[in-house]
Design a protein around this motif. Structure first.
Motif, PDB file in Angstrom:
ATOM      1  N   ARG A  17       0.851  -1.197   0.000  1.00 23.25           N
ATOM      2  CA  ARG A  17       0.000   0.000   0.000  1.00 23.25           C
ATOM      3  C   ARG A  17       0.884   1.243   0.000  1.00 23.25           C
ATOM      4  N   PHE A  18       0.315   2.339  -0.445  1.00 24.39           N
ATOM      5  CA  PHE A  18       1.016   3.616  -0.352  1.00 24.39           C
ATOM      6  C   PHE A  18      -0.002   4.738  -0.398  1.00 24.39           C
ATOM      7  N   LYS A  19       0.433   5.907   0.035  1.00 26.97           N
ATOM      8  CA  LYS A  19      -0.427   7.078   0.091  1.00 26.97           C
ATOM      9  C   LYS A  19      -0.083   7.999  -1.066  1.00 26.97           C
ATOM     10  N   ALA A  20      -1.064   8.221  -1.948  1.00 27.32           N
ATOM     11  CA  ALA A  20      -0.919   9.176  -3.041  1.00 27.32           C
ATOM     12  C   ALA A  20      -1.497  10.516  -2.602  1.00 27.32           C
ATOM     13  N   TYR A  21      -1.452  11.510  -3.500  1.00 23.56           N
ATOM     14  CA  TYR A  21      -1.986  12.825  -3.153  1.00 23.56           C
ATOM     15  C   TYR A  21      -3.501  12.795  -3.022  1.00 23.56           C
ATOM     16  N   ASP A  22      -4.160  12.030  -3.904  1.00 26.17           N
ATOM     17  CA  ASP A  22      -5.630  12.058  -3.930  1.00 26.17           C
ATOM     18  C   ASP A  22      -6.288  10.805  -3.384  1.00 26.17           C
ATOM     19  N   GLY A  23      -5.509   9.863  -2.877  1.00 28.13           N
ATOM     20  CA  GLY A  23      -6.126   8.660  -2.323  1.00 28.13           C
ATOM     21  C   GLY A  23      -5.099   7.682  -1.796  1.00 28.13           C
ATOM     22  N   VAL A  54      -4.091   7.070  -9.564  1.00 28.71           N
ATOM     23  CA  VAL A  54      -3.822   7.962  -8.432  1.00 28.71           C
ATOM     24  C   VAL A  54      -2.650   8.840  -8.829  1.00 28.71           C
ATOM     25  N   ILE A  55      -2.651  10.071  -8.350  1.00 26.06           N
ATOM     26  CA  ILE A  55      -1.590  11.006  -8.707  1.00 26.06           C
ATOM     27  C   ILE A  55      -0.651  11.214  -7.521  1.00 26.06           C
ATOM     28  N   PHE A  56       0.609  11.489  -7.872  1.00 25.38           N
ATOM     29  CA  PHE A  56       1.625  11.717  -6.857  1.00 25.38           C
ATOM     30  C   PHE A  56       1.788  13.220  -6.623  1.00 25.38           C
ATOM     31  N   GLY A  57       2.794  13.576  -5.899  1.00 29.10           N
ATOM     32  CA  GLY A  57       3.087  14.962  -5.601  1.00 29.10           C
ATOM     33  C   GLY A  57       4.204  14.976  -4.586  1.00 29.10           C
ATOM     34  N   GLY A  83       3.618  12.921 -12.014  1.00 31.69           N
ATOM     35  CA  GLY A  83       3.817  11.529 -11.642  1.00 31.69           C
ATOM     36  C   GLY A  83       2.506  10.889 -11.214  1.00 31.69           C
ATOM     37  N   HIS A  84       2.327   9.622 -11.571  1.00 31.97           N
ATOM     38  CA  HIS A  84       1.079   8.943 -11.229  1.00 31.97           C
ATOM     39  C   HIS A  84       1.241   7.432 -11.394  1.00 31.97           C
ATOM     40  N   LEU A  85       0.269   6.709 -10.908  1.00 29.60           N
ATOM     41  CA  LEU A  85       0.127   5.280 -11.172  1.00 29.60           C
ATOM     42  C   LEU A  85      -1.260   5.077 -11.763  1.00 29.60           C
ATOM     43  N   ARG A  86      -1.288   4.502 -12.953  1.00 29.25           N
ATOM     44  CA  ARG A  86      -2.553   4.271 -13.643  1.00 29.25           C
ATOM     45  C   ARG A  86      -2.695   2.771 -13.933  1.00 29.25           C
ATOM     46  N   LEU A  87      -3.863   2.224 -13.627  1.00 29.18           N
ATOM     47  CA  LEU A  87      -4.181   0.855 -13.976  1.00 29.18           C
ATOM     48  C   LEU A  87      -4.738   0.842 -15.389  1.00 29.18           C
ATOM     49  N   LEU A  88      -4.200  -0.034 -16.224  1.00 32.28           N
ATOM     50  CA  LEU A  88      -4.617  -0.083 -17.618  1.00 32.28           C
ATOM     51  C   LEU A  88      -5.733  -1.102 -17.786  1.00 32.28           C
ATOM     52  N   GLU A 111     -11.158   4.887 -26.687  1.00 31.18           N
ATOM     53  CA  GLU A 111     -11.066   6.295 -26.330  1.00 31.18           C
ATOM     54  C   GLU A 111      -9.788   6.542 -25.534  1.00 31.18           C
ATOM     55  N   ALA A 112      -9.206   7.714 -25.719  1.00 25.86           N
ATOM     56  CA  ALA A 112      -8.021   8.085 -24.962  1.00 25.86           C
ATOM     57  C   ALA A 112      -8.384   8.215 -23.484  1.00 25.86           C
ATOM     58  N   PRO A 113      -7.539   7.698 -22.573  1.00 28.33           N
ATOM     59  CA  PRO A 113      -7.871   7.802 -21.146  1.00 28.33           C
ATOM     60  C   PRO A 113      -7.859   9.254 -20.698  1.00 28.33           C
ATOM     61  N   PRO A 114      -8.669   9.595 -19.710  1.00 32.94           N
ATOM     62  CA  PRO A 114      -8.680  10.971 -19.200  1.00 32.94           C
ATOM     63  C   PRO A 114      -7.377  11.288 -18.473  1.00 32.94           C
ATOM     64  N   GLN A 115      -7.183  12.539 -18.150  1.00 28.20           N
ATOM     65  CA  GLN A 115      -6.018  12.921 -17.362  1.00 28.20           C
ATOM     66  C   GLN A 115      -6.029  12.169 -16.036  1.00 28.20           C
ATOM     67  N   PRO A 116      -4.860  11.821 -15.501  1.00 33.39           N
ATOM     68  CA  PRO A 116      -4.809  11.008 -14.275  1.00 33.39           C
ATOM     69  C   PRO A 116      -5.625  11.575 -13.119  1.00 33.39           C
ATOM     70  N   ASP A 117      -5.692  12.912 -13.004  1.00 32.36           N
ATOM     71  CA  ASP A 117      -6.449  13.481 -11.889  1.00 32.36           C
ATOM     72  C   ASP A 117      -7.955  13.321 -12.065  1.00 32.36           C
ATOM     73  N   GLN A 118      -8.391  12.947 -13.281  1.00 36.20           N
ATOM     74  CA  GLN A 118      -9.815  12.733 -13.552  1.00 36.20           C
ATOM     75  C   GLN A 118     -10.148  11.254 -13.742  1.00 36.20           C
ATOM     76  N   ASP A 119      -9.153  10.412 -13.711  1.00 34.74           N
ATOM     77  CA  ASP A 119      -9.317   8.993 -14.033  1.00 34.74           C
ATOM     78  C   ASP A 119      -9.472   8.166 -12.755  1.00 34.74           C
TER      79      ASP A 119
END
Length: 281
Positions: free
Chosen positions: A129-135, A206-209, A183-188, A194-202
């Motif tokens: 597990r890890f803590k991202a900026y948004d979750g 989860v997005i880093f910071g 920086g982010h981690l995205r599950l494919l 369709e093109a995936p949305p920006q990570p902060d909207q997907d």
């Protein structure tokens, strides 16, 4: 071979069919190495070995893993900084002759080359597990879960709700280092055209910071998920059940209530049909 070659932050133990890398634990040891602890690299996962001059009176012995042999390096996709490369062993320059001997011995035992058709180096073990900026991201070995933070998650993610993705529904993982912009981690997921949305909207990302999703936490996480995806059986596709217009459902429930009040529908029939209509939302 059965010998041990100790260097800066790590020691390599040469076994009959693999190299066992033991990373040190200490204040100056990169946190990624400390998180990895010990890694066994089979000879069949190695494409070659190099020995090059290092900085400040050192030499660098490096294993070159075959493409696709190590889920950690596959997830990293060339984004690791040199000092965090888990396949580098830094030695004092006076040990160059000894390092050259081990490099030659190891090269003589290599028989495979080119991309590997499956992972040959074990991924970090779940749970992770890890803590991202948004979750908060967690992986139990069979599914990835995202739990959103009200202070960082976008409205799109709040509307989607907390997420859970069985590995059988995934096709891969996209990791972008927290040390670079966006920086982010995205599950494919399977390509829907369709093109995936920006990570902060997907909701599948989860997005880093600054201070969130550090390399030593998010990269082993990504590697473990990637390894699980590669060995999982796809989840059978289930036909999507069309959702009805909420306004239409509300109107039908209102009409059903009128029939119930008029005595044309029993209490049991009213409750049953109302539940069926609500299930269609």
């Amino acid at each position: 071979m059965g010998d041990v070659l100790a260097g800066l932050h790590a020691a390599w133990e040469f076994e009959s069919d693999s190299v066992l890398i033991r990373y040190e634990r200490g204040l100056r040891t990169p946190k990624l190495f400390q998180a990895l602890g010990t890694r066994r690299v089979p000879f069949e996962a190695i494409a070659g070995v190099t020995l090059t001059p290092g900085r400040r009176g050192t030499v660098v012995l490096r294993i070159e893993p075959r493409p696709g042999a190590d889920p950690l390096m596959e997830a990293a996709a060339g984004q690791l900084k040199e000092n965090c490369d888990p396949y580098r062993l830094v030695l004092p320059a006076e040990r160059e002759t000894l390092a050259e001997y081990y490099a030659d011995e190891l090269c003589d035992r290599l028989t495979e080359s080119g991309p590997a058709d499956h992972h040959l180096v074990a991924a970090p073990a779940a749970p992770l597990r890890f803590k991202a900026y948004d979750g908060r991201a967690s992986f139990d070995g069979s599914a990835v879960s995202f739990r959103w933070f009200w202070t960082g998650a976008s409205s799109a993610k709040w509307k989607a709700g907390d997420q859970r993705f069985p590995v059988g529904e995934l096709t891969g993982v996209e990791w972008r280092s927290p040390e670079v912009f966006e920086g982010h981690l995205r599950l494919l997921l399977p390509d829907g055209g369709e093109a995936p949305p920006q990570p902060d909207q997907d909701p599948a990302a989860v997005i880093f910071g600054l201070g969130y999703g550090p390399v030593h936490e998010s990269l082993p996480f990504a590697a473990a998920v990637l390894a699980a995806v590669r060995t999982s059986e796809p989840v059978p596709a289930v036909a999507a059940v069309p959702r009805r217009d909420p306004a239409d459902i509300a109107e039908r429930i209102r009409h059903l209530g009128e029939l119930h009040q008029a005595g044309l529908v029993t209490d049991e029939e009213f409750s049953s049909k109302k539940a069926e209509l609500l299930a269609e939302l």
